[in-house]
Design a protein around this motif. Structure first.
Motif, PDB file in Angstrom:
ATOM      1  N   UNK A  32       0.524  -1.483  -0.494  1.00  0.00           N
ATOM      2  CA  UNK A  32       0.225  -0.316  -0.339  1.00  0.00           C
ATOM      3  C   UNK A  32       0.889   1.317   0.025  1.00  0.00           C
ATOM      4  N   UNK A  33       1.941   1.074  -0.141  1.00  0.00           N
ATOM      5  CA  UNK A  33       2.766   2.625  -0.027  1.00  0.00           C
ATOM      6  C   UNK A  33       3.291   2.713   1.565  1.00  0.00           C
ATOM      7  N   UNK A  34       2.828   1.570   2.527  1.00  0.00           N
ATOM      8  CA  UNK A  34       3.113   2.881   3.728  1.00  0.00           C
ATOM      9  C   UNK A  34       4.942   2.202   3.858  1.00  0.00           C
ATOM     10  N   UNK A  35       5.376   3.096   4.739  1.00  0.00           N
ATOM     11  CA  UNK A  35       6.826   2.678   5.068  1.00  0.00           C
ATOM     12  C   UNK A  35       6.791   1.054   5.543  1.00  0.00           C
ATOM     13  N   UNK A  36       7.694  -0.129   5.869  1.00  0.00           N
ATOM     14  CA  UNK A  36       8.229  -0.929   6.660  1.00  0.00           C
ATOM     15  C   UNK A  36      10.036  -1.180   6.810  1.00  0.00           C
ATOM     16  N   UNK A  37      10.127  -0.204   6.483  1.00  0.00           N
ATOM     17  CA  UNK A  37      11.877  -0.082   6.572  1.00  0.00           C
ATOM     18  C   UNK A  37      12.250   1.319   6.557  1.00  0.00           C
ATOM     19  N   UNK A  38      13.263   1.520   6.800  1.00  0.00           N
ATOM     20  CA  UNK A  38      13.963   3.303   6.044  1.00  0.00           C
ATOM     21  C   UNK A  38      15.048   2.971   7.011  1.00  0.00           C
ATOM     22  N   UNK A  39      16.244   3.104   6.196  1.00  0.00           N
ATOM     23  CA  UNK A  39      17.712   3.247   6.587  1.00  0.00           C
ATOM     24  C   UNK A  39      18.494   4.539   6.639  1.00  0.00           C
ATOM     25  N   UNK A  40      18.773   5.471   6.694  1.00  0.00           N
ATOM     26  CA  UNK A  40      19.155   6.597   6.740  1.00  0.00           C
ATOM     27  C   UNK A  40      21.144   6.732   6.544  1.00  0.00           C
ATOM     28  N   UNK A  41      21.658   6.569   5.741  1.00  0.00           N
ATOM     29  CA  UNK A  41      23.235   6.839   5.269  1.00  0.00           C
ATOM     30  C   UNK A  41      23.501   8.647   5.891  1.00  0.00           C
ATOM     31  N   UNK A  42      24.743   7.985   6.561  1.00  0.00           N
ATOM     32  CA  UNK A  42      25.389   9.418   6.797  1.00  0.00           C
ATOM     33  C   UNK A  42      27.269   8.947   7.008  1.00  0.00           C
ATOM     34  N   UNK A  43      28.145  10.030   6.546  1.00  0.00           N
ATOM     35  CA  UNK A  43      29.346  10.221   6.443  1.00  0.00           C
ATOM     36  C   UNK A  43      29.592   9.493   7.688  1.00  0.00           C
ATOM     37  N   UNK A  44      31.262   9.037   8.160  1.00  0.00           N
ATOM     38  CA  UNK A  44      31.405   9.607   9.059  1.00  0.00           C
ATOM     39  C   UNK A  44      31.824  10.228   9.263  1.00  0.00           C
ATOM     40  N   UNK A  45      32.075  11.526   8.565  1.00  0.00           N
ATOM     41  CA  UNK A  45      32.345  13.187   9.369  1.00  0.00           C
ATOM     42  C   UNK A  45      31.213  13.080   9.562  1.00  0.00           C
ATOM     43  N   UNK A  46      30.062  12.834   9.114  1.00  0.00           N
ATOM     44  CA  UNK A  46      29.016  13.459   9.558  1.00  0.00           C
ATOM     45  C   UNK A  46      28.102  12.705  10.891  1.00  0.00           C
ATOM     46  N   UNK A  47      28.585  11.498  11.336  1.00  0.00           N
ATOM     47  CA  UNK A  47      28.603  10.872  12.238  1.00  0.00           C
ATOM     48  C   UNK A  47      29.164  11.743  13.684  1.00  0.00           C
ATOM     49  N   UNK A  48      30.746  12.210  13.363  1.00  0.00           N
ATOM     50  CA  UNK A  48      31.404  12.337  13.948  1.00  0.00           C
ATOM     51  C   UNK A  48      30.506  14.279  14.473  1.00  0.00           C
ATOM     52  N   UNK A  49      30.131  14.812  13.542  1.00  0.00           N
ATOM     53  CA  UNK A  49      29.597  16.060  13.845  1.00  0.00           C
ATOM     54  C   UNK A  49      28.229  16.101  14.884  1.00  0.00           C
ATOM     55  N   UNK A  50      27.525  15.116  14.108  1.00  0.00           N
ATOM     56  CA  UNK A  50      26.619  14.988  15.321  1.00  0.00           C
ATOM     57  C   UNK A  50      26.635  14.501  16.947  1.00  0.00           C
ATOM     58  N   UNK A  51      27.381  13.723  16.926  1.00  0.00           N
ATOM     59  CA  UNK A  51      28.119  13.305  18.180  1.00  0.00           C
ATOM     60  C   UNK A  51      28.544  14.704  18.846  1.00  0.00           C
ATOM     61  N   UNK A  52      29.521  15.437  18.461  1.00  0.00           N
ATOM     62  CA  UNK A  52      30.108  16.911  18.867  1.00  0.00           C
ATOM     63  C   UNK A  52      28.976  17.652  19.057  1.00  0.00           C
ATOM     64  N   UNK A  53      27.747  18.303  18.074  1.00  0.00           N
ATOM     65  CA  UNK A  53      27.122  19.177  18.152  1.00  0.00           C
ATOM     66  C   UNK A  53      26.139  18.484  19.794  1.00  0.00           C
ATOM     67  N   UNK A  54      26.760  17.627  20.167  1.00  0.00           N
ATOM     68  CA  UNK A  54      25.192  17.123  20.977  1.00  0.00           C
ATOM     69  C   UNK A  54      26.032  17.559  22.458  1.00  0.00           C
ATOM     70  N   UNK A  55      27.376  17.633  22.906  1.00  0.00           N
ATOM     71  CA  UNK A  55      27.797  17.937  23.440  1.00  0.00           C
ATOM     72  C   UNK A  55      29.265  16.835  23.867  1.00  0.00           C
ATOM     73  N   UNK A  56      28.674  15.708  22.478  1.00  0.00           N
ATOM     74  CA  UNK A  56      29.599  14.815  23.582  1.00  0.00           C
ATOM     75  C   UNK A  56      30.998  14.826  22.741  1.00  0.00           C
ATOM     76  N   UNK A  57      32.269  14.548  23.453  1.00  0.00           N
ATOM     77  CA  UNK A  57      33.851  14.387  23.123  1.00  0.00           C
ATOM     78  C   UNK A  57      34.295  12.809  22.804  1.00  0.00           C
ATOM     79  N   UNK A  58      34.627  12.589  21.669  1.00  0.00           N
ATOM     80  CA  UNK A  58      34.656  11.457  21.205  1.00  0.00           C
ATOM     81  C   UNK A  58      36.267  10.752  21.263  1.00  0.00           C
ATOM     82  N   UNK A  59      35.735  10.076  22.607  1.00  0.00           N
ATOM     83  CA  UNK A  59      37.284   8.975  22.365  1.00  0.00           C
ATOM     84  C   UNK A  59      38.228   7.926  21.964  1.00  0.00           C
TER      85      UNK A  59
END
Length: 99
Positions: A32-59
Motif C-alpha cells: 500500500x506504499x506504507x514504509x516498513x523499513x527506513x535506513x538513513x546513511x550518513x558519512x563518517x564525518x556526519x556522525x562525528x559532527x552529530x556527536x560533537x554537536x550534542x556535546x559529546x567528546x569522541x574518545x
C-alpha cells in the motif's frame, strides 16, 4: 562504507554502485506504499559532527575486523566482504559532566 555496495555477500557485493555521499534514505514499502523499513546513511564525518554537536567528546572509533576462522554468511556479510572492509563502526563518546 557498506552503503556504497550492493547487499550481496558474493563478488557482486564488492562493486561500488552508490555514492558514499548520497544521503537519501533507503526505504522499503508494503503493497500500500506504507514504509516498513527506513535506513538513513550518513558519512563518517556526519556522525562525528552529530556527536560533537550534542556535546559529546569522541574518545575512539572502533571498526571491528572480520574474526579469523569465521566463515558464516549473515545477510550481505560474508568472509569475502568482511575481510576487506568493516560493516560496523562503534563510536566511543562521552558527555562531559558539569559541576
Amino acid at each position: 562504507m557498506r552503503w556504497v555496495f550492493l547487499d550481496d555477500p558474493g563478488e557482486g557485493g564488492l562493486l561500488a554502485v552508490h555514492s558514499y555521499f548520497d544521503r537519501r534514505p533507503y526505504i522499503e514499502q508494503d503493497a500500500t506504499g506504507v514504509p516498513t523499513y527506513i535506513e538513513a546513511h550518513r558519512t563518517f564525518g556526519d556522525r562525528i559532527r552529530e556527536l560533537t554537536a550534542a556535546g559529546f567528546v569522541l574518545r575512539d572509533v572502533i571498526e571491528p575486523e572480520w574474526p579469523p576462522g569465521h566463515e558464516q554468511i549473515w545477510g550481505q556479510w560474508s568472509p569475502l566482504r568482511g575481510r576487506l572492509f568493516p560493516g560496523t563502526a562503534i563510536f566511543v563518546a562521552q558527555r562531559p559532566t558539569t559541576g
